[in-house]
Design an enzyme around this catalytic site. Structure first.
Site, PDB file in Angstrom:
ATOM      1  CE  LYS A   1      75.474   2.050  58.178  1.00  0.00           C
ATOM      2  NZ  LYS A   1      76.492   3.040  57.777  1.00  0.00           N
TER       3      LYS A   1
ATOM      4  CD  GLU B   1      82.687   5.534  62.043  1.00  0.00           C
ATOM      5  OE1 GLU B   1      82.818   6.469  61.229  1.00  0.00           O
ATOM      6  OE2 GLU B   1      81.590   5.014  62.290  1.00  0.00           O
TER       7      GLU B   1
ATOM      8  CG  HIS C   1      91.399  31.228  69.800  1.00  0.00           C
ATOM      9  ND1 HIS C   1      91.655  32.474  70.312  1.00  0.00           N
ATOM     10  CD2 HIS C   1      91.007  31.426  68.522  1.00  0.00           C
ATOM     11  CE1 HIS C   1      91.400  33.392  69.395  1.00  0.00           C
ATOM     12  NE2 HIS C   1      91.003  32.775  68.288  1.00  0.00           N
TER      13      HIS C   1
ATOM     14  CD1 TRP D   1      77.989  -2.636  69.077  1.00  0.00           C
ATOM     15  CD2 TRP D   1      76.633  -1.870  70.681  1.00  0.00           C
ATOM     16  NE1 TRP D   1      78.504  -1.442  69.539  1.00  0.00           N
ATOM     17  CE2 TRP D   1      77.698  -0.955  70.512  1.00  0.00           C
ATOM     18  CE3 TRP D   1      75.662  -1.591  71.641  1.00  0.00           C
ATOM     19  CZ2 TRP D   1      77.817   0.218  71.263  1.00  0.00           C
ATOM     20  CZ3 TRP D   1      75.778  -0.428  72.391  1.00  0.00           C
ATOM     21  CH2 TRP D   1      76.842   0.457  72.189  1.00  0.00           C
TER      22      TRP D   1
ATOM     23  CB  CYS E   1      71.376  -6.638  68.811  1.00  0.00           C
ATOM     24  SG  CYS E   1      72.237  -6.504  70.370  1.00  0.00           S
TER      25      CYS E   1
ATOM     26  CE  LYS F   1      82.884   8.498  58.497  1.00  0.00           C
ATOM     27  NZ  LYS F   1      81.469   8.690  58.301  1.00  0.00           N
TER      28      LYS F   1
ATOM     29  CD  GLU G   1      81.434  12.487  58.196  1.00  0.00           C
ATOM     30  OE1 GLU G   1      81.066  12.692  59.366  1.00  0.00           O
ATOM     31  OE2 GLU G   1      81.352  11.361  57.672  1.00  0.00           O
TER      32      GLU G   1
ATOM     33  NE  ARG H   1      70.318  -4.333  63.491  1.00  0.00           N
ATOM     34  CZ  ARG H   1      69.610  -3.213  63.503  1.00  0.00           C
ATOM     35  NH1 ARG H   1      69.544  -2.482  62.420  1.00  0.00           N
ATOM     36  NH2 ARG H   1      68.973  -2.833  64.578  1.00  0.00           N
TER      37      ARG H   1
ATOM     38  CG  ASN I   1      68.044  -4.727  68.494  1.00  0.00           C
ATOM     39  OD1 ASN I   1      68.888  -4.201  69.212  1.00  0.00           O
ATOM     40  ND2 ASN I   1      67.571  -4.143  67.410  1.00  0.00           N
ATOM     41  N   GLY I   2      67.492  -4.504  71.882  1.00  0.00           N
ATOM     42  CA  GLY I   2      66.883  -3.396  72.618  1.00  0.00           C
ATOM     43  C   GLY I   2      67.331  -3.438  74.059  1.00  0.00           C
TER      44      GLY I   2
HETATM   45  O1  M6R Z   1      71.630   5.999  61.303  1.00  0.00           O
HETATM   46  P1  M6R Z   1      72.043   7.373  61.756  1.00  0.00           P
HETATM   47  O2  M6R Z   1      72.355   8.273  60.617  1.00  0.00           O
HETATM   48  O3  M6R Z   1      71.040   7.996  62.686  1.00  0.00           O
HETATM   49  O4  M6R Z   1      73.390   7.169  62.574  1.00  0.00           O
HETATM   50  C1  M6R Z   1      73.984   8.239  63.248  1.00  0.00           C
HETATM   51  C2  M6R Z   1      75.381   7.892  63.692  1.00  0.00           C
HETATM   52  O5  M6R Z   1      75.377   6.814  64.572  1.00  0.00           O
HETATM   53  C3  M6R Z   1      76.278   7.546  62.499  1.00  0.00           C
HETATM   54  O6  M6R Z   1      76.291   8.574  61.556  1.00  0.00           O
HETATM   55  C4  M6R Z   1      77.727   7.291  62.961  1.00  0.00           C
HETATM   56  O7  M6R Z   1      78.292   8.469  63.444  1.00  0.00           O
HETATM   57  C5  M6R Z   1      78.530   6.708  61.792  1.00  0.00           C
HETATM   58  N1  M6R Z   1      79.027   5.414  62.141  1.00  0.00           N
HETATM   59  C6  M6R Z   1      79.682   7.540  61.392  1.00  0.00           C
HETATM   60  O8  M6R Z   1      80.355   7.001  60.295  1.00  0.00           O
END
Ligand code: M6R
Length: 594
Positions: A589, A475, A491, A71, A2, A472, A468, A27, A97-98
């Site tokens: 984000k 995501e 395995h 969100w 949010c 990506k 990673e 956000r 937000n929260g």
């Molecule tokens: O702001 P942060 O680095 O704490 O965020 C952690 C994760 O939410 C963030 O890295 C998330 O996995 C990304 N969207 C991945 O691309």
């Protein structure tokens, strides 16, 4: 999770709010809305969907207002659950937000008193509680209301008879932008860059009153306090796409500069953390998502350079592990500095007596208040939901920290330290060479875009890079992907390998190289298409269906280059599939819920 924005000033308030919301949309993007005080009325427009689809027709142009991009947590994405919310009399409007933990009991009490609710959200109770507490003094009723809330909140409220924004912060970010004849408030500083670079960072428990002329802040004891105004070193252009089709691509291309800026001033004279103050005989890294992958890379870097044993924990798990006797030096990674699980883990680490350090990209973010030491990645604002340049700069900071710790522990000579630093200096140019090759990488993604499952395998320091790369791709391309240590496929996961299952194999000339060649051979024997990323090698050329060889670099520094190739691979695969790359479905984000 949010985004909220508020404006008091002479400009066209509708335009300012929409501009701010556009900058905050990363956000959350389930719904958006604004509430504007105009002619002693509160005008509300809100709807499920993206900001670009929402605001039709003119919005009121004066005099103050609030906006929200959501969100969803409580209540699904729907018009009725979109913020801002009004009280029964439509005198008061709020954005939040929260998460309000005690919203059920407050809602029950207010319902008994005759309040009617129109949404399924926790947030709506705030408007009604202010209404219930209102005795003619808006600020007083707001303060009383905030004291009754439990949970996390950044709240901004307006009253139709008042020319002030009243705001409160607890565990959700909120910053005030100080303008000339105008003042603003937002979840994040980039939302304010069009209007001001002078920012006051609110602290947990703060309540503020903001008009176009003044800002007053009270701390959690209701004492009037002065919060320092800090000057942002980000420009409006940093928060714009600058000719790139997506923020993600722009941010991938900003990496040479981000590495350079993160090294700047630190290679010759590192002053961020003085390790001689600490007795470091073990280190733990704690973070979520991509930042956790930086932590996994960090383990290999620290063990090699600083010769110290390391462990890595995901923040949401760390808090619930049994506390051990030892108190390792603990390093948190968080791009946003607001990830609730990581901020809470920092509190827990303090409780367990650990010395703590946060690596973050956002000045004065929540995590900075929970730790002993802070070091900032100098990546500039990252708007794309997928983390790219912030991962790279987190890893850069890890090299610097490991060198300093190695020197402080007496396990690294000055010459060795200088050699490592020389390698760091070469990285921006090497990353540029990969970026220059983007069309070649793009061509290789055709087959990936047709796949339903993709495996990423690596060994040693490139095992976390495989994790990673898989994250990506999941995501932003919505393709199922899994990262494995290359030796683990046999395995179990081997059962899934077919000629339809591409495997991306990361192979560099470290002590695992021969084993990696063996692993790739085993995969190729199952007819799975193999995409190799790594060091140039004849054997690899023979084994691989597709290959991309990175510029020459010692294996210890290869994660930076390997990961850039995987970022571009994920980007172009998602691009072929026409995905919403900067705002992938169901994500936000920064994740400020547990
Ligand atoms: O702001 P942060 O680095 O704490 O965020 C952690 C994760 O939410 C963030 O890295 C998330 O996995 C990304 N969207 C991945 O691309």
């Amino acid at each position: 999770m949010c985004g909220i924005v508020g404006y008091a000033g002479p400009k066209n308030v509708g335009d300012v709010l929409i501009r701010g919301l556009e900058r905050l949309e990363y956000r959350g993007y389930d719904s958006a809305g604004v509430a504007i005080r105009s002619d002693d009325e509160i005008y509300v427009q809100k709807k499920k969907g993206r900001i670009s689809d929402l605001f039709q027709g003119d919005l009121p142009t004066e005099s103050l207002g609030i906006g929200h991009t959501r969100w969803a947590t409580h209540g699904k994405p729907a018009d009725k659950n979109a913020h801002p919310f009004l009280d029964c009399q439509e005198n008061i409007s709020i954005v939040h937000n929260g998460i309000i933990d005690n919203f059920n009991s407050i809602r029950d009490e207010l319902t008994e008193k005759g309040h009617e609710f129109s949404s399924e959200t926790d947030s709506e109770i705030i408007a009604h509680l202010i209404e219930e507490n209102y005795d003619g003094d808006f600020l007083k009723s707001f303060k009383k209301t905030i004291r009754e809330l439990e949970g996390s909140y950044a709240v901004v409220a307006i009253h139709k008879g008042s020319d002030e924004l009243v705001v409160a912060r607890n565990q959700s970010p909120l910053v005030i932008g100080i303008g000339s004849g105008e003042n603003l408030v937002a979840s994040d500083a980039p939302a304010l860059l069009d209007y001001t670079k002078n920012i006051k960072y609110l602290q947990d428990g703060d309540i503020a009153r903001i008009t176009n002329q003044e800002v007053e802040i009270w701390d959690e004891d209701n004492t009037l306090v002065e919060r320092e105004t800090k000057r942002l070193n980000w420009d409006v252009e940093d928060a714009e796409k600058g000719g790139y089709e997506h923020f993600m691509l722009k941010e991938i291309f900003e990496q040479p500069k981000a590495i350079h800026d993160s090294l700047l001033g630190r290679l010759n004279n590192f002053e961020d953390v003085d390790f001689s103050k600490y007795d470091v005989d073990s280190v733990q890294f704690i973070a979520c998502g991509t930042s956790a992958h930086a932590g996994y890379v960090g383990r290999y870097i620290f063990e090699k350079i600083a010769k110290v044993p390391c462990t890595v924990e995901v923040s949401s798990e760390y808090r619930y592990t049994s506390s051990s006797e030892s108190s390792p030096f603990t390093i948190f990674f968080s791009q946003s500095g607001e990830t609730l699980d990581t901020v809470a883990a920092a509190r827990e680490a303090n409780r367990r007596g650990c010395d703590t350090l946060a690596v973050t990209n956002v000045l004065d973010s929540s995590i900075t208040r929970e730790v002993d030491e802070v070091i900032y990645t100098q990546a500039g604002p990252e708007i794309g939901v997928a983390a790219t340049k912030t991962f790279t700069t987190q890893v850069i900071i890890l090299y610097l920290l490991a060198i300093e710790l190695g020197l402080a522990r007496g396990v690294l000579s000055k010459d060795e330290a200088e050699n490592y630093k020389d390698e760091l200096r070469t990285l921006p140019r090497k990353v540029e060479r990969i970026l220059d090759d983007k069309e070649r990488i793009k061509k290789k993604t055709k087959r990936l875009a047709e796949a339903e499952d993709i495996f990423f395998v690596g060994r040693n320091i490139n095992y976390p890079v495989a994790l990673e790369g898989a994250l990506k791709l999941k995501e932003i391309a919505y393709i199922h992907a899994a990262g494995y240590p290359a030796g683990e496929l046999k395995h179990g996961p081997f059962a899934l390998l077919t000629e339809e299952t591409p495997v991306i194999a990361l192979a560099v000339r470290d002590q695992t190289f021969e084993k990696m060649l063996g692993n790739i051979g085993e995969i190729a024997a199952r007819d799975s298409p193999v995409f190799v990323v790594g060091d140039e090698n004849k054997e690899l050329k023979k084994l691989a269906d597709e290959r991309y060889f990175i510029p020459k670099v010692p294996p210890l520094f290869s994660p930076i280059l390997m990961n850039v190739v995987l970022q571009l691979t994920a980007y172009y695969t998602a691009y072929r599939l026409d995905r919403d790359i900067d705002k992938p479905r169901n994500l936000a984000k920064s994740v400020t819920v547990e």
